[in-house]
Scaffold this active site. Structure first.
Site, PDB file in Angstrom:
ATOM      1  N   HIS A 160       0.819  -1.200   0.000  1.00  0.00           N
ATOM      2  CA  HIS A 160       0.000   0.000   0.000  1.00  0.00           C
ATOM      3  C   HIS A 160       0.862   1.262   0.000  1.00  0.00           C
ATOM      4  CE1 HIS A 160      -3.455  -2.401   2.043  1.00  0.00           C
ATOM      5  NE2 HIS A 160      -3.806  -2.144   0.793  1.00  0.00           N
ATOM      6  N   CYS A 247      -3.264   0.440   9.896  1.00  0.00           N
ATOM      7  CA  CYS A 247      -4.213  -0.523   9.317  1.00  0.00           C
ATOM      8  C   CYS A 247      -5.351  -0.903  10.264  1.00  0.00           C
ATOM      9  CB  CYS A 247      -3.493  -1.803   8.924  1.00  0.00           C
ATOM     10  SG  CYS A 247      -2.107  -1.599   7.795  1.00  0.00           S
TER      11      CYS A 247
END
Length: 254
Positions: A160, A247
């Site tokens: 990511h 996250c």
């Protein structure tokens, strides 16, 4: 008031999606204990915790960041890039509805919240295996009315965008410049990760402090040398699923 939405670790955590690291066995009980430590750190920094129940059939669902991102005006419900993760948004919609109006990314767009970095009214979206160009176009259409500019960012060798860089404060990013097109961030102050700690660019600012992994002491020292106060957490078992400190929560400033 700051609200933090979190979700406990799935009993099927070992079946999580893996893209850029080798799969190694995860001790689910250790991962759950580390997640509880993380939630306690959020609470100690003044967050009101909304903890959702574990989803037995959704192995990656502890990583709630990928299901949405929060702006002052609205919350954007994403469409995760991995098919196994698409059902995760259902409970997040219910959890976010009391706090924000919602807008939704729709097919054929896919985007994980971990690829979305908000710096003021600039929103940067990593073009990754999980987030595509159609999502960038949709986000431009959805968010233009609120004055946001959405820019796609090329990246490589990591899952990511927020594996490669994260916000430290309004003027500063923590960055691994080897994994991302840095031209978009030239106007920001950089704190570069220590070269021996390539995965160290993920940090979570909360209420004047920074939640940060114990795994990266050299980069942590760089942050502390700049005057940032660190709330250290151990998340190495969660990291086996390509997770990091941003996250595991959705942070809402009320």
């Amino acid at each position: 008031m700051t609200v933090a939405i979190t979700r406990d670790v799935s009993p099927r955590f070992n079946e999580c999606e893996i893209t850029h690291i080798d799969r190694t066995p995860i001790d689910v009980e250790v991962a759950r204990a580390q997640h509880h430590e993380y939630v306690n750190a959020l609470a100690s920094l003044g967050c009101q915790i909304v903890e959702l129940s574990a989803e037995a059939d959704l192995p990656d669902s502890v990583f709630v960041e990928d299901t949405a991102f929060i702006l002052p005006e609205v919350a954007v419900i994403t469409r995760p890039g991995a098919d196994s993760r698409k059902p995760e948004t259902e409970s997040i919609i219910r959890a976010l509805s009391p706090h924000r109006a919602l807008v939704h990314v729709a097919a054929p767009a896919t985007v994980d919240g971990g690829d979305v970095l908000v710096l003021g009214h600039d929103i940067y979206v990593g073009i990754s295996t999980r987030s595509n160009a159609a999502a960038i176009e949709q986000l431009r259409e959805l968010l233009d009315v609120y004055g946001y500019k959405v820019t796609g960012v090329m990246m490589h060798d990591c899952l990511h965008l927020k594996t490669a860089l994260t916000k430290v404060d309004d003027n500063t990013v923590l960055i691994n410049p080897n994994w991302v097109d840095t031209s978009h961030f030239k106007d920001f102050d950089w704190i570069e990760v220590d070269p021996s700690e390539p995965f160290a660019a993920n940090c979570l600012p909360v209420n004047g402090q920074i939640i940060y992994p114990t795994s990266f002491p050299k980069t942590r020292a760089k942050l502390e040398a700049r005057g940032y106060k660190i709330q250290a957490v151990t998340v190495d078992e969660l990291a086996k699923a390509e997770g990091a400190v941003t996250c595991c929560s959705l942070i809402i400033s009320q």
